[in-house]
Structures are given as C-alpha cells and as structure tokens.
Design an enzyme around this catalytic site. Structure first.
Site, PDB file in Angstrom:
ATOM      1  N   ASP A 250       0.814  -1.219   0.000  1.00 22.63           N
ATOM      2  CA  ASP A 250       0.000   0.000   0.000  1.00 22.63           C
ATOM      3  C   ASP A 250       0.844   1.264   0.000  1.00 22.63           C
ATOM      4  OD1 ASP A 250      -2.556   1.356   0.127  1.00 22.63           O
ATOM      5  OD2 ASP A 250      -2.136   1.791   2.234  1.00 22.63           O
ATOM      6  N   SER A 275      -6.516   5.826   0.041  1.00 23.69           N
ATOM      7  CA  SER A 275      -6.957   4.561  -0.553  1.00 23.69           C
ATOM      8  C   SER A 275      -8.445   4.328  -0.299  1.00 23.69           C
ATOM      9  CB  SER A 275      -6.159   3.392   0.024  1.00 23.69           C
ATOM     10  OG  SER A 275      -4.774   3.614  -0.099  1.00 23.69           O
ATOM     11  N   GLN A 326      -5.683  -1.196  -6.890  1.00 21.70           N
ATOM     12  CA  GLN A 326      -6.242  -0.251  -5.928  1.00 21.70           C
ATOM     13  C   GLN A 326      -6.876   0.934  -6.635  1.00 21.70           C
ATOM     14  OE1 GLN A 326      -4.004   2.687  -3.033  1.00 21.70           O
ATOM     15  NE2 GLN A 326      -4.250   0.726  -1.963  1.00 21.70           N
TER      16      GLN A 326
END
Length: 362
Positions: A250, A275, A326
């Site tokens: 991430d 995110s 993502q």
C-alpha cells in the site's frame, strides 16, 4: 526513538515494551522486531483479534492503510489450518483509522473446504466498521501435479544496491537544497525520525527541485524496490513474509496516479489522496520479504476525483509473486481547482470573443 503511535493497557502488558535495544552505550533499533509488531495481532476471544500497534504517518488522516491490511490478513490467517496459504485478498477502507486506539478485528468463517477456505474480516473502532476485507486461502499446491504456467517478465531496472533509499534521498535534500519551505522541511524531518522497518528505493529518482515543488514529469509507471531493513531470520514463516508484503504493497501505490498527471505527494496542487480499496493476489507461497522485491506499478486512469493503479511484485530472481490493484481518492486542492476553473472560463470567453469576431467579418 520511533514515532510509531502505540497504546498500552493492562491487557497487553506482555507486548514489546520497546522496539529499541541498547548496545554498548548506543541506541540500536531492532527493525525485525519492529516489523513483526507492526503486522501482529493479539487474540482476545474466539475469532476476535486486536491490533498491537498502529502507525500514523506524518500528515496522514489516519493510520497507515497497509498496516490495517496486513493485520486483517494476519487475523484471518490465524483461523485457518496450517497447511493453507493466502491466495487473494479484497478490501475496502471505510473510515480513517484512529491510531490512538486499538482496532478490533472480527473474523467470520465463511467456508472451510478441502482445498479452499474463505474468511471475512470486519475491522472496528468504537463499534464502527472502518475496514472490511475478504481473504481466500488455499492448500499448498502439489508440485507433482502438472499445470499451466506463465507470467509477465520482470522489467529490467537498476539494481537496488545502486539506488539510494527514500531516507537517504530526504537526507540529501535537507543537506543540499536551499530555500526549502518550512512545511516540507518539517515533513522531511518527521519522516526521517520515524525509522520505518521497510527499506524503499525508487527506480526513478527525482531532482531536489522536483521533490521540493512536487511538480514532476508526468509518468503513469513507477518502480520501487523494497525489503525489511533487517533480516527476519525466519524463512519458514510464510505467514509473516506474506503479511509484510501486504503491508508494503500500500506504500507509494495510489500516488502513481497523481504522478501520471505530473504531481508527487509534496505538490500543493494535490488536496487529498487516500486509498478506497485494495486487492492482492498471491501467486506463490515462496515469498521472502527480507530480500529485495520489485514493485512495478502502472496507473491507467484518473478521473472524477479518483485514481486507479495496478501493481506486480517480483522477487529478485524475476518470479512474479503477487499482483495488486487499488482505487483511491486523488483530488486537486481547492485553490488549484479554483485556478483551473478560472482558466477554463477565461479560455471560454476568449473562444467566444474570437467566434463573434469571425462572424462580424462575414
């Protein structure tokens, strides 16, 4: 000392008292222990787990998303048989995580089959869901079975040993660059003080001016190497290594969609970046997070205040170990939106004036 935000109470006294150890009068940080603590969870009841530690990155709205992903995966993994390995994870970030209080992970056992097991994890704070994910586990594949196999090739990039770490880049900017804005200087010093357990090294190196202004050459692709800063000395713990990969996956991910438009995280033109969801597909159980891994990222689209990114994670020998995806919020600042809106109006007025002028000549 670390700037990790941690919490302590009588129920978790047995947790690490510190991630630092003293050696011959100097302070040495045990990064392997710090990494383990960052992704670990504590069992507090049947299928109920609690975070041991949370990290609030400087300037962030909430705790690091990769840490929540890793801890949720760890919690789910604790409820499946030892011969199962994660093969996919799909998650949604619902609310910003408050790094000052623990996260409670509720694991639901959806399915337990011979070959696959499915878990849903609800992460909560103060009774509210902040994150939810579905994890699917499979029994380790029998290598004696003949099956189809192919993969994309790893990009040919500069070796990590020839690249400075993100920490070294910031140190060089603070040392060499002049007229650094005080806000950026404070951010850089905070970042250096955090002593993170993962070593990141970007393949594309920005100039000091680009780092300071946040204005870069638009590029929808980025590559960065990463590994833990210390050896984990536990090659057999596949769970540990996979959770660390989830943690690191991430970092620097959705920002690639901003870079595709010519802006880095330091750009004042970016007002919000966070995110929304996160997916990981693990292609092998042979993962070593304390050896260099290449994260190859591509952003195909930004629009409507959101950015999309896809990633491939390769081991040093070129094996594709994981694929990621993502979507995140990527919004321009209010000031930048106002400037662009005004520019559009001016261009519209100019176009109308030219149009009318053309008609008058007729």
């Amino acid at each position: 000392m670390s700037n990790y935000t941690t919490y302590r109470n009588s129920d978790i006294d047995e947790l690490d008292k510190t991630a630092d150890i003293k050696e011959e009068g100097t302070e040495t940080i045990d990064f392997a222990l710090r990494m383990r603590n960052a992704i670990d969870v504590k069992l507090i009841d049947t299928d109920l787990y609690m975070s041991k530690e949370l990290w609030l990155p400087f300037g962030s709205r909430g705790a690091f998303g990769g840490q929540i992903v890793a801890q949720a995966l760890k919690a789910a993994w604790e409820t499946v048989p030892e011969d199962f390995f994660v093969h996919s994870l799909h998650a949604y970030f619902i609310l910003a995580c408050n790094a000052e209080i623990p996260v409670i992970y509720e694991v639901q056992r959806i399915r337990d089959g011979k070959s696959f097991a499915t878990r849903i994890v609800n992460a909560k704070q103060k009774g509210k869901a902040i994150f939810v994910c579905t994890c699917s586990f499979a029994t380790k594949y029998d290598e004696n079975i003949i099956s189809l196999s192919h993969q994309t090739e790893m990009p040919n990039v500069v070796a990590p040993e020839a690249l400075p770490s993100d920490v070294e880049v910031l140190q060089n900017v603070l040392t060499m660059a002049e007229n650094i804005p005080e806000k950026l200087k404070k951010k850089a010093r905070k970042r250096l003080a955090e002593e993170l357990p993962v070593d990141y090294r970007a393949v594309t190196q920005y100039t000091p001016e680009e780092i300071i202004t946040g204005n870069i050459t638009p590029n929808p692709c980025s590559q960065r190497w990463f590994k833990t800063r210390d050896d984990l000395n536990d090659d057999e713990d596949a769970k540990l290594h996979a959770c660390i990969v989830a943690y690191a996956s991430d970092s620097g991910f959705v920002s690639t969609s901003a870079a595709a438009n010519g802006y880095s995280l330091n750009s004042s033109k970016i007002g919000m970046m966070t995110s929304l969801d996160h997916s990981i597909w693990f292609h092998t159980a042979n993962v070593k997070a304390d050896d260099w891994l290449l994260y190859d990222i591509h952003s195909p689209r930004t629009n409507q205040g959101r950015g999309m990114v896809f990633g491939r994670i390769y081991s040093r020998d070129g094996t594709l170990i994981a694929t990621t995806a993502q979507e995140g919020v990527v919004r321009l600042s209010e000031h930048e939106q106002q400037k662009r809106r005004q520019r559009q109006q001016e261009m519209g007025s100019s176009s109308l004036t030219n149009h009318n002028s053309g008609h008058s000549k007729l």
